[in-house]
Design a protein around this motif. Structure first.
Motif, PDB file in Angstrom:
ATOM      1  N   LYS A   1       0.845  -1.206   0.000  1.00 15.52           N
ATOM      2  CA  LYS A   1       0.000   0.000   0.000  1.00 15.52           C
ATOM      3  C   LYS A   1       0.879   1.254   0.000  1.00 15.52           C
ATOM      4  N   LEU A   2       1.922   1.206  -0.841  1.00  9.83           N
ATOM      5  CA  LEU A   2       2.950   2.237  -0.891  1.00  9.83           C
ATOM      6  C   LEU A   2       2.890   2.994  -2.210  1.00  9.83           C
ATOM      7  N   ILE A   3       2.864   4.304  -2.105  1.00  9.84           N
ATOM      8  CA  ILE A   3       2.856   5.202  -3.256  1.00  9.84           C
ATOM      9  C   ILE A   3       4.166   5.985  -3.252  1.00  9.84           C
ATOM     10  N   ILE A   4       4.788   6.087  -4.422  1.00 13.39           N
ATOM     11  CA  ILE A   4       6.000   6.886  -4.577  1.00 13.39           C
ATOM     12  C   ILE A   4       5.705   7.977  -5.595  1.00 13.39           C
ATOM     13  N   GLU A   5       5.973   9.208  -5.205  1.00  8.96           N
ATOM     14  CA  GLU A   5       5.785  10.349  -6.087  1.00  8.96           C
ATOM     15  C   GLU A   5       7.121  11.036  -6.300  1.00  8.96           C
ATOM     16  N   LEU A   6       7.410  11.417  -7.540  1.00  7.46           N
ATOM     17  CA  LEU A   6       8.612  12.167  -7.871  1.00  7.46           C
ATOM     18  C   LEU A   6       8.221  13.597  -8.209  1.00  7.46           C
ATOM     19  N   ASP A   7       8.926  14.523  -7.614  1.00 11.24           N
ATOM     20  CA  ASP A   7       8.592  15.940  -7.780  1.00 11.24           C
ATOM     21  C   ASP A   7       9.697  16.684  -8.512  1.00 11.24           C
ATOM     22  N   GLY A   8       9.331  17.300  -9.628  1.00  9.80           N
ATOM     23  CA  GLY A   8      10.247  18.146 -10.376  1.00  9.80           C
ATOM     24  C   GLY A   8      10.004  19.608 -10.040  1.00  9.80           C
ATOM     25  N   GLN A   9      10.561  20.486 -10.844  1.00  7.42           N
ATOM     26  CA  GLN A   9      10.468  21.929 -10.609  1.00  7.42           C
ATOM     27  C   GLN A   9       9.030  22.433 -10.529  1.00  7.42           C
ATOM     28  N   VAL A  10       8.127  21.808 -11.262  1.00  5.72           N
ATOM     29  CA  VAL A  10       6.734  22.262 -11.283  1.00  5.72           C
ATOM     30  C   VAL A  10       6.098  22.163  -9.895  1.00  5.72           C
ATOM     31  N   HIS A  11       6.660  21.329  -9.026  1.00  5.52           N
ATOM     32  CA  HIS A  11       6.119  21.154  -7.677  1.00  5.52           C
ATOM     33  C   HIS A  11       6.715  22.142  -6.681  1.00  5.52           C
ATOM     34  N   MET A  12       7.676  22.955  -7.112  1.00  6.73           N
ATOM     35  CA  MET A  12       8.427  23.805  -6.194  1.00  6.73           C
ATOM     36  C   MET A  12       7.881  25.228  -6.124  1.00  6.73           C
ATOM     37  N   ASN A  13       6.606  25.349  -5.821  1.00  5.77           N
ATOM     38  CA  ASN A  13       6.008  26.656  -5.581  1.00  5.77           C
ATOM     39  C   ASN A  13       4.880  26.471  -4.558  1.00  5.77           C
ATOM     40  N   PRO A  14       4.520  27.521  -3.839  1.00  2.73           N
ATOM     41  CA  PRO A  14       3.548  27.370  -2.747  1.00  2.73           C
ATOM     42  C   PRO A  14       2.207  26.760  -3.167  1.00  2.73           C
ATOM     43  N   MET A  15       1.705  27.123  -4.332  1.00  6.58           N
ATOM     44  CA  MET A  15       0.415  26.601  -4.769  1.00  6.58           C
ATOM     45  C   MET A  15       0.498  25.094  -5.032  1.00  6.58           C
ATOM     46  N   ALA A  16       1.542  24.654  -5.725  1.00  2.53           N
ATOM     47  CA  ALA A  16       1.715  23.228  -6.011  1.00  2.53           C
ATOM     48  C   ALA A  16       1.976  22.456  -4.722  1.00  2.53           C
ATOM     49  N   GLU A  17       2.748  23.045  -3.810  1.00  2.00           N
ATOM     50  CA  GLU A  17       3.040  22.370  -2.547  1.00  2.00           C
ATOM     51  C   GLU A  17       1.768  22.150  -1.734  1.00  2.00           C
ATOM     52  N   GLU A  18       0.875  23.127  -1.743  1.00  2.00           N
ATOM     53  CA  GLU A  18      -0.397  22.975  -1.027  1.00  2.00           C
ATOM     54  C   GLU A  18      -1.261  21.891  -1.682  1.00  2.00           C
ATOM     55  N   LYS A  19      -1.295  21.882  -2.999  1.00  2.00           N
ATOM     56  CA  LYS A  19      -2.049  20.860  -3.726  1.00  2.00           C
ATOM     57  C   LYS A  19      -1.486  19.470  -3.430  1.00  2.00           C
ATOM     58  N   ASP A  20      -0.153  19.347  -3.440  1.00  2.00           N
ATOM     59  CA  ASP A  20       0.492  18.065  -3.142  1.00  2.00           C
ATOM     60  C   ASP A  20       0.189  17.623  -1.710  1.00  2.00           C
ATOM     61  N   LEU A  21       0.180  18.565  -0.771  1.00  2.00           N
ATOM     62  CA  LEU A  21      -0.111  18.235   0.621  1.00  2.00           C
ATOM     63  C   LEU A  21      -1.532  17.688   0.760  1.00  2.00           C
ATOM     64  N   LYS A  22      -2.496  18.326   0.111  1.00  2.00           N
ATOM     65  CA  LYS A  22      -3.887  17.855   0.169  1.00  2.00           C
ATOM     66  C   LYS A  22      -4.009  16.466  -0.460  1.00  2.00           C
ATOM     67  N   ARG A  23      -3.329  16.266  -1.561  1.00  2.00           N
ATOM     68  CA  ARG A  23      -3.339  14.962  -2.248  1.00  2.00           C
ATOM     69  C   ARG A  23      -2.739  13.888  -1.336  1.00  2.00           C
ATOM     70  N   THR A  24      -1.611  14.208  -0.718  1.00  2.00           N
ATOM     71  CA  THR A  24      -0.959  13.273   0.203  1.00  2.00           C
ATOM     72  C   THR A  24      -1.892  12.933   1.355  1.00  2.00           C
ATOM     73  N   GLN A  25      -2.490  13.937   1.970  1.00  2.00           N
ATOM     74  CA  GLN A  25      -3.398  13.707   3.099  1.00  2.00           C
ATOM     75  C   GLN A  25      -4.584  12.847   2.679  1.00  2.00           C
ATOM     76  N   TYR A  26      -5.144  13.108   1.517  1.00  3.62           N
ATOM     77  CA  TYR A  26      -6.281  12.336   1.021  1.00  3.62           C
ATOM     78  C   TYR A  26      -5.903  10.857   0.885  1.00  3.62           C
ATOM     79  N   LEU A  27      -4.774  10.600   0.226  1.00  2.00           N
ATOM     80  CA  LEU A  27      -4.345   9.221  -0.008  1.00  2.00           C
ATOM     81  C   LEU A  27      -3.950   8.529   1.301  1.00  2.00           C
TER      82      LEU A  27
END
Length: 117
Positions: free
Chosen positions: A60-86
């Motif tokens: 039950k393990l998910i691995i996500e790779l984050d590039g430059q597109v993830h390195m801004n406050p809006m993307a980080e918040e979206k990623d956090l919500k996605r992580t919490q949901y999963l």
């Protein structure tokens, strides 16, 4: 609702699998064919309305790779919500920056192993 392999996401998943980022392709070579401790991983796997980079069902393990597109406050918040949901669904999710995969692959693989049950 079907939790895994949602039919509406299949065409997009197929496109993503055919166009892996360089970091995804590099890590996939280490994960495919049960190379990592005999664990089977899937790439570009859908869970509910999300497509995750890599998924190991037995762990039950998910691995996500984050590039430059993830390195801004809006993307980080979206990623956090996605992580919490999963994680609320019972999955373990770990993230790596793309450059970590290239610069320190042994530690990336070790961290993945440390998340095996």
């Amino acid at each position: 609702m079907k939790r895994h392999d949602h039919p509406n996401l299949r065409p997009h998943r197929k496109e993503l699998r055919q166009n892996l980022t360089p970091a995804e392709a590099f890590l996939w070579k280490q994960l495919q064919h049960k190379k990592l401790d005999g664990r089977k991983f899937r790439r570009q796997h859908s869970i509910d309305h999300f497509i995750v980079d890599f998924y190991c069902a037995s762990e039950k393990l998910i691995i996500e790779l984050d590039g430059q597109v993830h390195m801004n406050p809006m993307a980080e918040e979206k990623d956090l919500k996605r992580t919490q949901y999963l994680e609320n669904l019972g999955f373990t999710l770990i993230r790596f920056e793309n450059k970590m995969v290239f610069e320190n692959l042994p530690s990336v693989l070790q961290e993945i192993r440390e998340n095996f049950k």
